[in-house]
Scaffold this motif. Structure first.
Motif, short mmCIF file in Angstrom:
data_model
loop_
_atom_site.label_atom_id
_atom_site.label_comp_id
_atom_site.label_asym_id
_atom_site.label_seq_id
_atom_site.Cartn_x
_atom_site.Cartn_y
_atom_site.Cartn_z
N SER A 52 33.34 38.57 48.25
CA SER A 52 32.47 38.89 47.13
C SER A 52 33.19 38.49 45.85
O SER A 52 34.28 39.00 45.56
CB SER A 52 32.16 40.39 47.13
N VAL A 53 32.62 37.56 45.12
CA VAL A 53 33.24 37.06 43.90
C VAL A 53 32.78 37.93 42.73
O VAL A 53 31.58 38.09 42.50
CB VAL A 53 32.85 35.58 43.65
N PRO A 54 33.75 38.50 41.98
CA PRO A 54 33.38 39.33 40.83
C PRO A 54 32.94 38.45 39.67
O PRO A 54 33.71 38.12 38.79
CB PRO A 54 34.68 40.08 40.51
N PHE A 55 31.68 38.08 39.69
CA PHE A 55 31.15 37.11 38.73
C PHE A 55 29.83 37.63 38.19
O PHE A 55 28.95 38.03 38.95
CB PHE A 55 30.94 35.76 39.43
N ASN A 56 29.70 37.63 36.88
CA ASN A 56 28.46 38.05 36.23
C ASN A 56 27.75 36.81 35.70
O ASN A 56 28.21 36.20 34.73
CB ASN A 56 28.78 39.03 35.09
N ALA A 57 26.66 36.43 36.33
CA ALA A 57 25.95 35.22 35.93
C ALA A 57 25.43 35.30 34.50
O ALA A 57 25.27 34.28 33.83
CB ALA A 57 24.79 34.96 36.89
N ASN A 58 25.18 36.51 34.03
CA ASN A 58 24.68 36.67 32.67
C ASN A 58 25.79 36.50 31.63
O ASN A 58 25.51 36.23 30.47
CB ASN A 58 24.03 38.05 32.49
#
Length: 86
Positions: A52-58
């Motif tokens: 699970s990549v800790p990435f916020n697309a926003n």
């Protein structure tokens, strides 16, 4: 397959390039990957490595996952995989 090779394969697919055209110091922008392509790349990476990549697309610049270059993405994935094993 090495982590680096798989990441390059995923990034190349999103950029519609050959893997040999992707260099470790390339930014995703240099490769022509837009924000949608970035999100699709992150999904593909999560699936390929079962992480699970800790990435916020926003807000892609926020968070601990560095997406500035192909090398930084590889390093981030290596860290996530190592951390999951402990």
């Amino acid at each position: 397959m090495e982590i680096r090779d798989k990441v390059i394969e995923i990034v190349a697919e999103q950029a519609v390039l050959e893997p040999s055209d992707v260099k470790m110091d390339n930014t995703l922008e240099e490769l022509g990957i837009d924000s949608l392509g970035l999100v699709e790349s992150i999904f593909a990476i999560e699936e390929a490595f079962d992480i699970s990549v800790p990435f916020n697309a926003n807000n892609p610049t926020e968070g601990d996952f560095d997406i500035s270059t192909v090398q930084s993405i590889v390093a981030g994935i290596e860290t996530l995989i190592r951390d999951q094993k402990t």
